[in-house]
Enzyme design. Structure first.
Site: not given
Ligand code: PEP
Ligand code: MG
Length: 572
Positions: A184, A426, A450, A497
């Site tokens: 919190h 990835e 990755d 992402c």
């Molecule tokens: C990635 O591999 O780019 C990814 C977003 O996943 P993580 O960083 O959780 O492996």
């Molecule tokens: Mg990843």
């Protein structure tokens, strides 16, 4: 010194060590009537103080913060807590002993609860217990409600009532020895926009009252003994940050349109449902990565289907109809789940990770899929599989979703039709054959974290070779281009992402490739928006041509950097 940055911002101020006197429980009861009076009086005073804290939180931090104290008020009026305390006092115990006994039992019950949200409520009850005991024992702590100057509060831990009772305008920052991202204190620090770092070992041994300390609530870096010049440089940096933030926040309600009028979709990455508040605050277009494995980490047992269902539903509801991409479990690599008792591996990043583990432990995967499908009617859910390396894995994972859907429908539970199902790209084997995968997916999201490590054979967590880990490497940018183009040839969207999506130098390159969605940590979003508004897709297309034939990562980075530097304005 370094800890876990939980609330962004630069801070430079004087340290106040907040150390509470220890509570010592004694059982030297006077008589039952007197002890009962001590308890009732403490209960009343703490209740009134809590009501005041609630009002203060409401006006300074908003409804979410006030709700915490509303819950405290409810607990303080709860007969299931009060009656046994009175009973124990009647039987001859001191008020202090009775309160300690009943509330300690209650804390244990909450701590053992399956539901992460409920188990965290044990902290609230501990807060109430300590306040009642301090009141009855006459242990007054330092008054954080009246601070005479800009102060960094340094504490072992900070309870919700301490945070909300603080003289916020004079709290420049908070440093804590314990705590987590979603305790919190961290949530409230973010709500109040007070820079904060948790999990710093040995703060009390290393700092003294009155020390001047600087820290960065984003990176978790803490600087002591700064020279005059270093202080000046830090202050300048802070002033620039304040000015820039004020300007960036004006962009929240602006569309993320490029100079040539194209919409850029800016999404956020989250780890837990609590992170959604920031996503909404920044006006994101969606959630491009919900790292669902965070629901599994840092707990002794596995989260139940119901607990997961509630978590996904909460996020989907909060995002209304905006896309929410939930990635199924990505356990393994550097993310361990103690409750699974997995064997240590020589090469965990290349081992039994993510979808591979789910294949080994089908029951675990099915619990998550059931929770996701049950929550699907609450919003715009997209399901994404991590670490896919072959079509067989993709087809197996999709067949599990179909099996779950049938199972739920036979139980009479509604599941949304046509749920988009996609994959993280990835692993190079998928990037190279992206055309094949695109035909069997509804979307791609490139995981550059990755993809970079597997393409370059560079462990992303190994300090010794960190200079080799570079997403500007020509092989990595070629794969990114191949993946986006393959997706578009099959008519599916492609997002990103991995951390590269938030990299300003990468932005132009990715915009030139018409990436459909950029997903990043919430604190980076407005900066990306500001920059995107300074670029046109047309000129970004040209920059793609410029970098594709280069030979080294440095050359690629330099071209992209120069391109961006020329277009940056004061706020981006
Ligand atoms: C990635 O591999 O780019 C990814 C977003 O996943 P993580 O960083 O959780 O492996
Ligand atoms: Mg990843």
């Amino acid at each position: 010194m370094r800890g876990l940055g939980v609330s962004n911002g630069l801070c430079y101020a004087k340290v106040l060590l907040y150390e509470e006197q220890p509570i010592i429980i004694t059982d030297d009861a006077k008589n039952a009537e007197e002890e009962s009076h001590i308890f009732k009086e403490a209960l009343q005073v703490v209740y009134e103080e809590t009501l005041a804290l609630k009002e203060k939180a409401l006006s300074e931090a908003g409804k979410d913060a006030a709700d915490i104290f509303d819950a405290h008020c409810t607990i303080l009026k709860d007969e299931t807590m009060i009656t046994p305390i009175k009973e124990i006092i009647r039987n001859g115990s001191s008020a202090v002993k009775a309160v300690d006994q009943v509330l300690s039992d209650l804390i244990r019950t909450f701590e053992e609860m399956d539901d992460e949200y409920l188990s965290l409520r044990a902290l609230d009850i501990k807060d109430i217990k300590d306040r009642l005991l301090r009141k009855m024992l006459g242990l007054e702590g330092i008054n954080l409600g009246k601070l005479s100057e800009s102060t960094i509060i340094v504490a072992k831990d900070i309870s919700p009532s301490m945070t909300a009772g603080m003289d916020v305008k004079n709290v420049a920052g908070m440093l804590m020895e314990s705590g987590g991202k979603n305790s919190h204190a961290s949530i409230l620090a973010r709500t109040l926009e007070i820079p904060a770092i948790v999990g710093v070992d040995g703060l009390f041994a290393k700092l003294s009252n009155g020390d001047m300390v600087a820290f960065d609530g984003e990176t978790g870096e803490i600087y002591t003994n700064l020279s005059k010049d270093e202080v000046e440089a830090f202050k300048k940096k802070k002033k620039a940050e304040t000015d820039r933030k004020a300007k960036l926040s004006q962009l929240v309600h602006e569309e993320s349109l490029t100079k040539d009028g194209q919409k850029i979709n800016l999404y956020c990455n989250i780890g837990t449902p609590d992170d959604v508040a920031k996503v909404l605050e920044k006006g994101a277009d969606g959630i491009g990565l919900f790292r669902s494995e965070f629901l599994y980490l840092s707990r002794k047992d596995l989260p139940s289907e119901q607990m997961q269902y509630l978590s996904y539903k909460k996020v989907l509801n909060a995002m209304e109809n905006k896309p929410v991409i939930v990635r199924t479990l990505d356990i393994g690599g550097d993310k361990e789940v103690p409750a699974l008792g997995l064997k240590k591996e020589e090469n965990p990043f290349m081992g039994l990770r993510a979808i591979r583990l789910c294949k080994e432990k089908k029951d675990l995967f099915m619990v998550q899929l059931r929770a996701l499908l049950r929550a699907s009617t609450a919003g715009n859910l997209h399901i994404m599989f991590p670490m896919i390396s072959s079509l067989d894995e993709l087809r197996w994972a999709k067949s599990m979703v179909a099996e779950c859907r049938e199972e739920l429908q036979s139980e009479g539970i509604a599941v949304k039709e046509n749920l988009p199902i996609g994959i993280m790209v990835e692993i190079p084997s998928v990037a190279i054959k992206a055309d094949l995968f695109a035909k069997e997916c509804d979307f791609f999201s490139i995981g550059t974290n990755d993809l970079t490590q597997y393409t370059l054979a560079v462990d992303r967590g190994n300090e010794a070779i960190s200079s080799l880990y570079n997403h500007f490497n020509p092989a990595v940018i070629s794969l990114i281009k191949m993946v986006i183009e393959a997706a578009h040839r099959s008519g599916i969207p492609c997002g990103m992402c991995g951390e590269a999506a938030a990299n300003p130098e990468m932005l132009a390159f990715l915009m030139g490739l018409h990436l459909d969605e950029f997903s990043m940590t919430a604190s980076a979003l407005l900066e990306a928006k500001a920059l995107a508004r300074e670029l046109s897709v047309k000129e970004c297309e040209e920059v793609v041509t410029m970098v594709m034939n280069l030979e080294t990562a440095d050359q690629v980075e330099k071209i992209l950097k120069d391109f961006i530097e020329k277009r940056r304005n004061k706020i981006c």
